[in-house]
Design a protein around this motif. Structure first.
Motif, PDB file in Angstrom:
ATOM      1  N   LEU A  56      21.771  37.400  54.304  1.00  0.00           N
ATOM      2  CA  LEU A  56      21.887  35.944  54.297  1.00  0.00           C
ATOM      3  C   LEU A  56      20.645  35.304  53.689  1.00  0.00           C
ATOM      4  CD1 LEU A  56      23.334  35.449  57.888  1.00  0.00           C
ATOM      5  CD2 LEU A  56      24.502  34.883  55.758  1.00  0.00           C
ATOM      6  N   PRO A  57      20.838  34.253  52.916  1.00  0.00           N
ATOM      7  CA  PRO A  57      19.697  33.576  52.275  1.00  0.00           C
ATOM      8  C   PRO A  57      19.051  32.556  53.212  1.00  0.00           C
ATOM      9  CG  PRO A  57      21.742  32.588  51.503  1.00  0.00           C
ATOM     10  CD  PRO A  57      22.135  33.698  52.451  1.00  0.00           C
ATOM     11  N   LEU A  58      18.048  32.983  53.965  1.00  0.00           N
ATOM     12  CA  LEU A  58      17.397  32.116  54.934  1.00  0.00           C
ATOM     13  C   LEU A  58      16.860  30.855  54.262  1.00  0.00           C
ATOM     14  CD1 LEU A  58      16.353  31.721  57.854  1.00  0.00           C
ATOM     15  CD2 LEU A  58      14.261  32.901  57.153  1.00  0.00           C
ATOM     16  N   GLY A  59      17.196  29.714  54.862  1.00  0.00           N
ATOM     17  CA  GLY A  59      16.684  28.449  54.373  1.00  0.00           C
ATOM     18  C   GLY A  59      17.400  27.894  53.155  1.00  0.00           C
ATOM     19  N   GLU A  60      18.467  28.533  52.743  1.00  0.00           N
ATOM     20  CA  GLU A  60      19.184  28.077  51.551  1.00  0.00           C
ATOM     21  C   GLU A  60      20.424  27.283  51.941  1.00  0.00           C
ATOM     22  OE1 GLU A  60      18.197  28.417  48.433  1.00  0.00           O
ATOM     23  OE2 GLU A  60      16.398  29.523  49.034  1.00  0.00           O
ATOM     24  N   ASP A  61      20.778  26.331  51.083  1.00  0.00           N
ATOM     25  CA  ASP A  61      22.051  25.632  51.239  1.00  0.00           C
ATOM     26  C   ASP A  61      23.174  26.569  50.858  1.00  0.00           C
ATOM     27  OD1 ASP A  61      20.980  23.087  51.977  1.00  0.00           O
ATOM     28  OD2 ASP A  61      20.374  22.800  49.899  1.00  0.00           O
ATOM     29  N   VAL A  62      24.222  26.606  51.683  1.00  0.00           N
ATOM     30  CA  VAL A  62      25.338  27.517  51.438  1.00  0.00           C
ATOM     31  C   VAL A  62      26.652  26.793  51.713  1.00  0.00           C
ATOM     32  CG1 VAL A  62      24.046  29.630  52.007  1.00  0.00           C
ATOM     33  CG2 VAL A  62      25.201  28.356  53.828  1.00  0.00           C
ATOM     34  N   THR A  63      27.743  27.382  51.213  1.00  0.00           N
ATOM     35  CA  THR A  63      29.088  26.935  51.549  1.00  0.00           C
ATOM     36  C   THR A  63      29.766  28.066  52.295  1.00  0.00           C
ATOM     37  OG1 THR A  63      29.221  25.488  49.620  1.00  0.00           O
ATOM     38  CG2 THR A  63      31.291  26.100  50.675  1.00  0.00           C
ATOM     39  N   VAL A  64      30.112  27.820  53.564  1.00  0.00           N
ATOM     40  CA  VAL A  64      30.656  28.868  54.412  1.00  0.00           C
ATOM     41  C   VAL A  64      32.103  28.545  54.768  1.00  0.00           C
ATOM     42  CG1 VAL A  64      28.419  29.501  55.383  1.00  0.00           C
ATOM     43  CG2 VAL A  64      29.772  27.705  56.484  1.00  0.00           C
ATOM     44  N   THR A  65      32.814  29.573  55.199  1.00  0.00           N
ATOM     45  CA  THR A  65      34.222  29.435  55.588  1.00  0.00           C
ATOM     46  C   THR A  65      34.355  29.623  57.085  1.00  0.00           C
ATOM     47  OG1 THR A  65      34.950  30.293  53.448  1.00  0.00           O
ATOM     48  CG2 THR A  65      36.553  30.337  55.252  1.00  0.00           C
ATOM     49  N   LEU A  66      35.101  28.732  57.726  1.00  0.00           N
ATOM     50  CA  LEU A  66      35.335  28.853  59.164  1.00  0.00           C
ATOM     51  C   LEU A  66      36.305  29.999  59.415  1.00  0.00           C
ATOM     52  CD1 LEU A  66      35.016  27.836  62.071  1.00  0.00           C
ATOM     53  CD2 LEU A  66      36.869  26.209  61.625  1.00  0.00           C
ATOM     54  N   ALA A  67      35.829  31.045  60.103  1.00  0.00           N
ATOM     55  CA  ALA A  67      36.651  32.221  60.374  1.00  0.00           C
ATOM     56  C   ALA A  67      37.302  32.165  61.745  1.00  0.00           C
ATOM     57  CB  ALA A  67      35.794  33.480  60.260  1.00  0.00           C
ATOM     58  N   THR A  68      36.613  31.570  62.735  1.00  0.00           N
ATOM     59  CA  THR A  68      37.109  31.547  64.118  1.00  0.00           C
ATOM     60  C   THR A  68      36.747  30.233  64.773  1.00  0.00           C
ATOM     61  OG1 THR A  68      36.763  33.941  64.312  1.00  0.00           O
ATOM     62  CG2 THR A  68      37.016  32.710  66.357  1.00  0.00           C
ATOM     63  N   ALA A  69      37.703  29.675  65.530  1.00  0.00           N
ATOM     64  CA  ALA A  69      37.443  28.523  66.390  1.00  0.00           C
ATOM     65  C   ALA A  69      38.334  28.690  67.610  1.00  0.00           C
ATOM     66  CB  ALA A  69      37.731  27.212  65.676  1.00  0.00           C
ATOM     67  N   ASP A  70      37.819  29.399  68.622  1.00  0.00           N
ATOM     68  CA  ASP A  70      38.594  29.825  69.777  1.00  0.00           C
ATOM     69  C   ASP A  70      38.109  29.070  71.016  1.00  0.00           C
ATOM     70  OD1 ASP A  70      39.704  31.145  71.962  1.00  0.00           O
ATOM     71  OD2 ASP A  70      39.582  33.116  71.011  1.00  0.00           O
ATOM     72  N   LEU A  71      38.934  28.132  71.525  1.00  0.00           N
ATOM     73  CA  LEU A  71      38.533  27.346  72.685  1.00  0.00           C
ATOM     74  C   LEU A  71      38.391  28.201  73.932  1.00  0.00           C
ATOM     75  CD1 LEU A  71      39.483  24.891  70.842  1.00  0.00           C
ATOM     76  CD2 LEU A  71      39.998  23.761  73.006  1.00  0.00           C
ATOM     77  N   ALA A  72      39.322  29.129  74.131  1.00  0.00           N
ATOM     78  CA  ALA A  72      39.293  29.945  75.350  1.00  0.00           C
ATOM     79  C   ALA A  72      38.019  30.782  75.423  1.00  0.00           C
ATOM     80  CB  ALA A  72      40.525  30.836  75.408  1.00  0.00           C
ATOM     81  N   ALA A  73      37.609  31.316  74.278  1.00  0.00           N
ATOM     82  CA  ALA A  73      36.403  32.139  74.234  1.00  0.00           C
ATOM     83  C   ALA A  73      35.147  31.317  73.977  1.00  0.00           C
ATOM     84  CB  ALA A  73      36.542  33.207  73.153  1.00  0.00           C
ATOM     85  N   ARG A  74      35.327  30.010  73.699  1.00  0.00           N
ATOM     86  CA  ARG A  74      34.228  29.119  73.324  1.00  0.00           C
ATOM     87  C   ARG A  74      33.432  29.727  72.170  1.00  0.00           C
ATOM     88  NH1 ARG A  74      33.788  29.059  79.003  1.00  0.00           N
ATOM     89  NH2 ARG A  74      31.813  30.188  78.998  1.00  0.00           N
ATOM     90  N   LYS A  75      34.161  30.110  71.143  1.00  0.00           N
ATOM     91  CA  LYS A  75      33.528  30.815  70.030  1.00  0.00           C
ATOM     92  C   LYS A  75      33.874  30.169  68.706  1.00  0.00           C
ATOM     93  CE  LYS A  75      33.251  35.347  67.771  1.00  0.00           C
ATOM     94  NZ  LYS A  75      33.735  36.755  67.780  1.00  0.00           N
ATOM     95  N   VAL A  76      32.863  29.919  67.911  1.00  0.00           N
ATOM     96  CA  VAL A  76      33.027  29.473  66.530  1.00  0.00           C
ATOM     97  C   VAL A  76      32.220  30.414  65.654  1.00  0.00           C
ATOM     98  CG1 VAL A  76      32.449  27.643  64.876  1.00  0.00           C
ATOM     99  CG2 VAL A  76      33.380  27.042  67.114  1.00  0.00           C
ATOM    100  N   ALA A  77      32.788  30.839  64.553  1.00  0.00           N
ATOM    101  CA  ALA A  77      32.089  31.755  63.649  1.00  0.00           C
ATOM    102  C   ALA A  77      32.459  31.463  62.212  1.00  0.00           C
ATOM    103  CB  ALA A  77      32.392  33.209  63.991  1.00  0.00           C
ATOM    104  N   PHE A  78      31.471  31.628  61.330  1.00  0.00           N
ATOM    105  CA  PHE A  78      31.669  31.386  59.911  1.00  0.00           C
ATOM    106  C   PHE A  78      31.333  32.645  59.126  1.00  0.00           C
ATOM    107  CE2 PHE A  78      30.987  27.266  61.771  1.00  0.00           C
ATOM    108  CZ  PHE A  78      31.809  26.418  61.040  1.00  0.00           C
ATOM    109  N   THR A  79      31.876  32.695  57.911  1.00  0.00           N
ATOM    110  CA  THR A  79      31.542  33.767  56.980  1.00  0.00           C
ATOM    111  C   THR A  79      31.027  33.160  55.697  1.00  0.00           C
ATOM    112  OG1 THR A  79      33.805  33.863  56.121  1.00  0.00           O
ATOM    113  CG2 THR A  79      33.242  35.361  57.916  1.00  0.00           C
ATOM    114  N   LEU A  80      30.133  33.881  55.057  1.00  0.00           N
ATOM    115  CA  LEU A  80      29.646  33.478  53.746  1.00  0.00           C
ATOM    116  C   LEU A  80      30.273  34.423  52.719  1.00  0.00           C
ATOM    117  CD1 LEU A  80      27.754  31.755  52.008  1.00  0.00           C
ATOM    118  CD2 LEU A  80      25.963  33.457  52.414  1.00  0.00           C
ATOM    119  N   PRO A  81      31.189  33.889  51.921  1.00  0.00           N
ATOM    120  CA  PRO A  81      31.878  34.769  50.950  1.00  0.00           C
ATOM    121  C   PRO A  81      30.898  35.451  50.011  1.00  0.00           C
ATOM    122  CG  PRO A  81      32.945  32.623  51.112  1.00  0.00           C
ATOM    123  CD  PRO A  81      31.641  32.508  51.849  1.00  0.00           C
TER     124      PRO A  81
END
Length: 477
Positions: free
Chosen positions: A452-477
């Motif tokens: 991952l490019p620390l400190g860089e502007d990126v465009t990420v994709t939302l992979a997970t948004a799970d209310l039951a697990a209270r989990k949000v996760a993104f991927t950088l293509p």
């Protein structure tokens, strides 16, 4: 970081209601106050005895978030020759709560007020915290009145505390106070708060203290729902905080001099962590001269710049390990709070933090030349653990609620792309880290097939948004 796109989630949604209930169960959060606690609070409110010392002549004012009812502090500042006198009135909880009574026992169980989405789990029953003990405007209240002398440069010259009856004459929100200061309608006390606040900021720089300029991730309740925002502190908030810091440092000086009390401590930064941060700065292409110390470097950062924002997040590593040190007769090995660069104690929020009531009583006794009350001395050895446990619970609650709201905000947007900045990367796995999305007020994990490019502007994709697990996760293509 402005939030350009407002994304709301309804407060009444079943998924959100269920999620909040699950958090309360998992963390074993306190519920409604037992009937005997509420009744004891109401009796105390009706039977309070005001102190003999009358300082209702001082036109105190309060500055808090809009709508706050649990007002711990009221301030008055006046000139004294070429210096200043700061009067800081702190709600006198001990005027209402007796050792071992139902309110005291329940407060020791709770430890501190917990803040969630659109709600609070208070330390004390509302009859006290939002009414009889709160420094509400135009009400005569018992208070611990701190009187702190400052010289022309804002350095402390004297400090004392005593019980007094006080009256706040104005309740300001941060936004309204800042607006009044900006447009010239603030009045003398607010103008002096700005003057003294700036001098105290200069004192902080001189002693090597630091305040990390991190934007706060907040849940904003509006229009029957919630939204997430990142919010920068207003200058008046920082000046107001300087008065609280000043009081806490004055309290600590009294306790250290008398060798009894409880300090808020933070050990010095590990040189290995500082060396690591220098490597991070080099990787982010941020200049950090060898002769520039850590506090000066932090003050040079601009959190509106993506690379600097990532650096600020990395610097939080040096602020871990804070705690409480109680003592009676012999000073603890560690007395200083390294971020404040001074000895410091919590004494200014007794409506919301359990320990402040005890620390305030210690300082009252020291200034009066009397022994520390037996009930305080008996409690001191066990207080640090109680406060650390409640602080951990508060942190877990806040993070769990934010995780839930983030998932709710993004639940119907899986697969969409968002602009953000990578603010941290794992030491042991360069393909995993954290991304901040100012657009929707979200801070969440991100993974990539490459480092991952620390400190860089990126465009990420939302992979997970799970209310039951209270989990949000993104991927950088």
């Amino acid at each position: 970081m402005p939030s350009n796109l407002v994304v709301r989630v309804k407060a009444s949604s079943p998924e959100l209601t269920e999620g909040l209930a699950a958090i309360a169960k998992e963390l074993d959060l306190p519920g409604e106050f037992p009937a005997e606690v509420t009744a004891a609070a109401e009796r105390a409110a009706a039977g309070v005895v005001l102190p003999e010392l009358d300082r209702t002549d001082l036109p105190f004012l309060t500055i808090d978030p809009a709508g706050s009812m649990d007002l711990d502090q009221a301030v008055h500042i006046e000139r004294a020759g070429d210096g200043y006198v700061v009067h800081y009135a702190i709600a006198d909880v001990a005027a209402f709560v007796r050792p071992g009574d139902p309110v005291d026992v329940e407060a020791n169980r709770r430890g501190e007020t917990l803040y969630g989405a659109g709600s609070r789990i208070p330390l004390h029953p509302p009859a006290l915290s939002e009414d009889a003990a709160s420094l509400l405007p135009d009400q005569v209240r018992p208070a611990l009145l701190w009187t702190i002398g400052l010289d022309a440069a804002g350095a402390q010259t004297e400090v004392r505390v005593e019980r007094a009856r006080v009256r706040s004459t104005a309740r300001w929100s941060y936004v309204d106070a800042q607006r009044a200061l900006d447009d010239g309608t603030a009045g003398e006390v607010l103008e002096l708060l700005r003057e003294v606040g700036r001098l105290r900021e200069q004192q902080e720089v001189a002693r090597g203290g630091i305040s990390l300029p991190l934007p706060e991730q907040e849940v904003d309740e509006t229009d029957g729902g919630f939204r997430l925002v990142f919010r920068e502190q207003l200058p008046v908030e920082q000046w107001n905080a300087q008065i609280s810091l000043l009081t806490g440092m004055g309290a600590a000086s009294l306790m250290v001099g008398a060798k009894v009390g409880m300090l808020r401590t933070l050990p010095p930064a590990d040189p290995r962590d500082v060396a690591r941060l220098r490597r991070v700065a080099k990787g982010l292409r941020i200049s950090w001269p060898q002769d520039q110390d850590y506090p000066a470097f932090v003050r040079s950062l601009d959190p509106t710049v993506s690379r600097h924002q990532a650096m600020v997040v990395a610097c939080t590593r040096l602020l871990r390990g804070s705690g409480y040190a109680a003592f009676d007769g012999e000073l603890p090995e560690q007395t200083r709070h390294s971020a404040i660069a001074a000895e410091y104690a919590h004494v200014t929020a007794p409506l919301r933090r359990l320990g402040d009531r005890y620390a305030g009583e210690v300082c009252l006794a020291i200034c009066a030349g009397t022994p520390v009350p037996d009930w305080v001395a008996a409690a001191l050895p066990g207080l640090p653990k109680t406060l650390q446990d409640s602080a951990r619970r508060a942190g877990s609650y806040e993070r769990a609620v934010l995780d839930l709201i983030e998932a709710a905000v993004l639940a119907d947007r899986v697969g969409q792309r968002f602009d953000g900045v990578v603010t941290s990367v794992r030491d042991d796995e360069a393909t995993s880290g954290v991304v901040v999305l100012a657009e929707v007020g979200v801070e969440a994990p991100v993974t990539s097939a490459r480092p991952l490019p620390l400190g860089e502007d990126v465009t990420v994709t939302l992979a997970t948004a799970d209310l039951a697990a209270r989990k949000v996760a993104f991927t950088l293509p």
